[in-house]
Motif scaffolding. Structure first.
Motif, short mmCIF file in Angstrom:
data_model
loop_
_atom_site.label_atom_id
_atom_site.label_comp_id
_atom_site.label_asym_id
_atom_site.label_seq_id
_atom_site.Cartn_x
_atom_site.Cartn_y
_atom_site.Cartn_z
N TYR A 1 0.82 -1.21 0.00
CA TYR A 1 0.00 0.00 0.00
C TYR A 1 0.85 1.26 0.00
CZ TYR A 1 1.14 0.68 4.98
OH TYR A 1 1.80 0.90 6.17
N TYR A 2 0.17 2.36 -0.36
CA TYR A 2 0.72 3.70 -0.18
C TYR A 2 -0.38 4.55 0.44
CZ TYR A 2 2.73 8.29 -1.03
OH TYR A 2 3.23 9.56 -0.87
N ASN A 3 -0.09 5.18 1.56
CA ASN A 3 -1.07 5.99 2.27
C ASN A 3 -0.56 7.43 2.37
OD1 ASN A 3 -3.16 6.94 3.86
ND2 ASN A 3 -2.61 5.78 5.68
N TYR A 4 -1.35 8.38 1.85
CA TYR A 4 -0.97 9.78 1.94
C TYR A 4 -1.85 10.48 2.96
CZ TYR A 4 0.32 14.54 0.74
OH TYR A 4 0.79 15.83 0.80
N ASP A 5 -1.22 10.99 4.01
CA ASP A 5 -1.89 11.75 5.06
C ASP A 5 -1.68 13.24 4.77
OD1 ASP A 5 -2.67 13.06 7.38
OD2 ASP A 5 -1.77 11.61 8.74
N VAL B 1 2.70 6.35 6.51
CA VAL B 1 2.27 7.29 5.47
C VAL B 1 3.48 7.85 4.71
CG1 VAL B 1 0.19 7.92 6.74
CG2 VAL B 1 2.26 9.26 7.06
N GLY B 2 3.22 8.22 3.46
CA GLY B 2 4.27 8.81 2.64
C GLY B 2 5.31 7.82 2.17
N GLU B 3 4.99 6.53 2.21
CA GLU B 3 5.94 5.51 1.78
C GLU B 3 5.18 4.29 1.28
OE1 GLU B 3 7.95 5.01 5.53
OE2 GLU B 3 6.85 3.18 5.99
N VAL B 4 5.80 3.51 0.42
CA VAL B 4 5.24 2.23 -0.01
C VAL B 4 5.64 1.18 1.01
CG1 VAL B 4 5.22 0.48 -1.82
CG2 VAL B 4 5.35 2.91 -2.44
N GLU C 1 -8.89 4.57 -1.97
CA GLU C 1 -9.89 5.11 -1.04
C GLU C 1 -9.51 6.52 -0.59
OE1 GLU C 1 -11.68 2.85 2.54
OE2 GLU C 1 -10.29 4.29 3.44
N VAL C 2 -10.51 7.37 -0.48
CA VAL C 2 -10.36 8.67 0.14
C VAL C 2 -11.17 8.65 1.43
CG1 VAL C 2 -12.28 9.68 -1.21
CG2 VAL C 2 -10.56 11.17 -0.15
N ARG C 3 -10.57 9.15 2.51
CA ARG C 3 -11.20 9.06 3.84
C ARG C 3 -10.96 10.34 4.62
NH1 ARG C 3 -9.79 4.40 8.41
NH2 ARG C 3 -11.69 4.66 9.65
N ASN C 4 -12.02 10.82 5.25
CA ASN C 4 -11.90 12.01 6.10
C ASN C 4 -12.43 11.72 7.49
OD1 ASN C 4 -11.31 15.02 6.26
ND2 ASN C 4 -13.42 14.95 7.02
N LEU C 5 -11.66 12.13 8.51
CA LEU C 5 -12.07 12.01 9.90
C LEU C 5 -12.23 13.41 10.48
CD1 LEU C 5 -9.68 9.15 11.10
CD2 LEU C 5 -12.07 8.94 10.33
N SER C 6 -13.35 13.66 11.15
CA SER C 6 -13.62 14.96 11.76
C SER C 6 -13.91 14.75 13.23
CB SER C 6 -14.82 15.64 11.08
OG SER C 6 -14.58 15.83 9.71
N SER C 7 -13.19 15.47 14.08
CA SER C 7 -13.35 15.34 15.53
C SER C 7 -13.94 16.61 16.13
CB SER C 7 -12.01 15.04 16.18
OG SER C 7 -12.15 14.95 17.58
N THR D 1 0.82 21.78 17.10
CA THR D 1 -0.56 22.24 17.08
C THR D 1 -1.44 21.10 16.58
OG1 THR D 1 -0.31 23.14 14.84
CG2 THR D 1 0.07 24.64 16.71
N PHE D 2 -2.76 21.25 16.78
CA PHE D 2 -3.69 20.18 16.43
C PHE D 2 -4.87 20.74 15.65
CE2 PHE D 2 -1.34 18.84 20.10
CZ PHE D 2 -1.09 17.49 19.90
N GLY D 3 -5.43 19.89 14.79
CA GLY D 3 -6.60 20.26 14.00
C GLY D 3 -7.76 19.33 14.25
N LYS D 4 -8.92 19.69 13.69
CA LYS D 4 -10.13 18.90 13.89
C LYS D 4 -10.40 17.90 12.78
CE LYS D 4 -12.75 22.16 16.75
NZ LYS D 4 -14.05 22.87 16.92
N ASN D 5 -9.66 17.99 11.66
CA ASN D 5 -9.91 17.13 10.52
C ASN D 5 -8.62 16.46 10.05
OD1 ASN D 5 -12.85 17.79 9.63
ND2 ASN D 5 -11.89 19.79 10.02
N ASN D 6 -8.79 15.27 9.49
CA ASN D 6 -7.65 14.55 8.92
C ASN D 6 -8.12 13.84 7.66
OD1 ASN D 6 -5.07 13.61 8.69
ND2 ASN D 6 -4.98 12.70 10.70
N LEU D 7 -7.46 14.12 6.54
CA LEU D 7 -7.82 13.55 5.25
C LEU D 7 -6.73 12.59 4.78
CD1 LEU D 7 -9.82 13.64 2.82
CD2 LEU D 7 -8.39 15.48 1.88
N PHE D 8 -7.17 11.43 4.27
CA PHE D 8 -6.23 10.40 3.80
C PHE D 8 -6.61 9.97 2.39
CE2 PHE D 8 -6.76 9.94 8.36
CZ PHE D 8 -5.45 9.87 8.83
N LEU D 9 -5.60 9.68 1.59
CA LEU D 9 -5.78 9.07 0.27
C LEU D 9 -4.89 7.83 0.25
CD1 LEU D 9 -6.99 9.15 -2.58
CD2 LEU D 9 -5.00 10.49 -3.29
#
Length: 367
Positions: A38-42, A61-64, A328-334, A351-359
Motif C-alpha cells: 500500500y501507499y497511504n498519503y496523510d 504514510v508517505g511511503e510504499v 480510497e479517500v477518507r476524512n475524519l472529523s473530531s 498544534t492540532f486540528g479537527k480534521n484529517n484527510l487520507f488518500l
C-alpha cells in the motif's frame, strides 16, 4: 522471523511429498497466502510518517509498505481441523507490539476437534480470529479498503478455547469462549482473571446475516482490575445481486475504578453500502461515528474525549482472479482538536486540528 519464514517455506515444499504418501492428506491439507502492499498519503504530513495511534492498518504514510503478508497451512477432516499462519507487515508491527518474541509473527495457530458424531459441535483452541465485528485483518475480505474505527479499536485476534455449534441447516451458529484477554495472545502480567466471549450468528437466507457478539473481562493487572462489558451488533443484507448494505452498532462499558459501581461508556455506529458496477469493479461508501468521551479505548486528553465522525469512499478493481487494486479517500472529523499538524523549524510547537484527510491505495494478491 527468519526461522519462521523458513518453517513456512518448508510447509510449501513438503506438501507434494506429503500428498504422494497419503490420499487423505492430499484432500485435507491446503496452503494459501496473501500479500497487500500500500501507499497511504496523510494530508497532515506527519513528521514521523505514522497515522494517528488509533489506526492500525495502513499506518505508515508517505511511503510504499506492506500492510499484511502471510502464508497459511490449513488441515481439515471430518473430525479434526487446524490452522497455522505466519505473517509480517506494518499491521503485525502495530497490533502485536505487546506480544513477546516469536508470537509477534503468529497470525493464526489453532486446532479443533469435532466432539459429536451426529452434530456440528467443535472445540477449538489456540490463536484465532476475533469473534467481534464484521471486518478482518485480510483486506480483500472487507467491503471498504481501510478498516472502520470500531474494527481498529476492537480485537482482530484472540487466544483461548472456543465451543462452537452450527445447526444442520447452517442458519444458526452459537459459540462461547474462554479468552486470555482483549486482543491478547499472552495474558497481561499480574492478571489472573479470565475473560469470556459469546457469539450468535443467524442467516435466515443466503443474502442476510445477523450477528450479536459479547466480551466480558478485565484486561489489566489484578491490582488495577476494571471489568469491561462489550456488545457488538451487526447485520449484512445483500439487497440485490449488485447492491449490499452493512450496519453495525457497538456499545461498551468499563468500571471507572477498581471495585467501583460507576462505569464509563462508549458507542460506535457504522454503515457501509457497496455497489458492483461490473464483475470487476465495486464501489463502497462508509459513514461512522465513534464516541468515547472518557478515553476508555482512545485517549485524547481533550474536553470531549474521542468524538469522531468519518466518511470514506473506495473503488476496487479486480485486475486478475486473486489480484485486487483499491483506492480510497477518507476524512475524519473530531469535535476537539486531536489530529497533529505538521511541525517545522519555523513553527516547532505542536498544534492540532479537527480534521484529517487520507488518500490510500493498495494492491493485493491471494492464492
Amino acid at each position: 522471523m527468519k526461522k519462521l519464514l523458513l518453517a513456512a517455506l518448508g510447509l510449501v515444499t513438503l506438501r507434494p511429498a506429503m500428498a504422494q504418501d497419503s490420499t487423505e492428506t492430499k484432500k485435507s491439507l491446503t496452503i494459501s497466502g496473501y500479500a497487500e502492499a500500500y501507499y497511504n498519503y496523510d494530508f497532515k504530513r506527519p513528521v514521523n510518517n505514522t497515522t494517528p495511534g488509533f489506526m492500525y492498518n495502513f499506518n505508515r504514510v508517505g511511503e510504499v509498505n506492506l500492510n499484511l503478508g502471510y502464508i497459511k497451512a490449513n488441515y481439515s477432516t471430518e473430525r479434526v481441523r487446524g490452522n497455522l499462519a505466519l505473517a509480517t507487515g506494518t499491521y503485525m508491527n502495530a497490533n502485536y507490539v505487546a506480544e513477546p518474541g516469536v508470537l509477534k509473527n503468529v497470525f493464526e495457530a489453532n486446532v479443533g476437534v469435532r466432539i459429536s458424531k451426529n452434530s456440528n459441535l467443535w472445540i477449538d483452541a489456540g490463536i484465532m480470529p476475533s469473534h467481534i465485528g464484521f471486518e478482518s485483518a485480510i483486506g480483500k475480505d472487507n467491503w471498504a479498503m481501510t478498516r472502520s474505527l470500531v474494527a481498529e479499536n476492537t480485537p482482530y485476534f484472540e487466544s483461548g478455547v472456543k465451543l462452537g455449534f452450527t445447526t444442520k441447516d447452517e442458519k444458526l451458529y452459537l459459540s462461547a469462549m474462554y479468552l486470555n484477554g482483549w486482543q491478547r495472545i499472552q495474558r497481561v502480567d499480574g492478571n489472573t482473571t479470565p475473560a469470556f466471549g459469546t457469539q450468535i450468528t443467524y442467516r435466515p437466507a443466503a443474502t442476510v446475516t445477523v450477528n450479536y457478539s459479547t466480551f466480558i473481562g478485565n484486561d489489566k493487572p489484578d491490582s488495577l482490575r476494571l471489568m469491561r462489558y462489550y456488545h457488538n451488533f451487526y447485520g449484512i443484507i445483500q439487497v440485490s445481486e449488485r447492491f449490499g448494505v452493512t450496519a453495525g452498532f457497538d456499545f461498551g462499558i468499563e468500571q471507572k475504578a477498581k471495585g467501583s459501581k460507576g462505569y464509563n461508556n462508549w458507542f460506535v455506529p457504522v454503515f457501509i453500502a457497496r455497489y458492483a458496477l461490473s464483475a470487476k469493479v465495486n464501489i463502497a461508501a462508509r459513514g461512522e461515528y465513534f464516541r468515547d468521551q472518557n478515553g476508555v479505548i482512545v485517549t485524547t486528553g481533550t474536553a470531549h474525549g474521542f468524538e469522531t465522525f468519518g466518511l470514506s469512499l473506495n473503488v476496487d478493481y479486480t485486475i486478475f482472479p486473486g489480484v485486487l487494486w483499491r483506492v480510497e479517500v477518507r476524512n475524519l472529523s473530531s469535535k476537539d482538536r486531536i489530529f497533529p499538524e505538521r511541525t517545522s523549524a519555523d513553527a516547532p510547537e505542536q498544534t492540532f486540528g479537527k480534521n484529517n484527510l487520507f488518500l490510500t491505495s493498495s494492491l493485493s494478491v491471494s492464492f
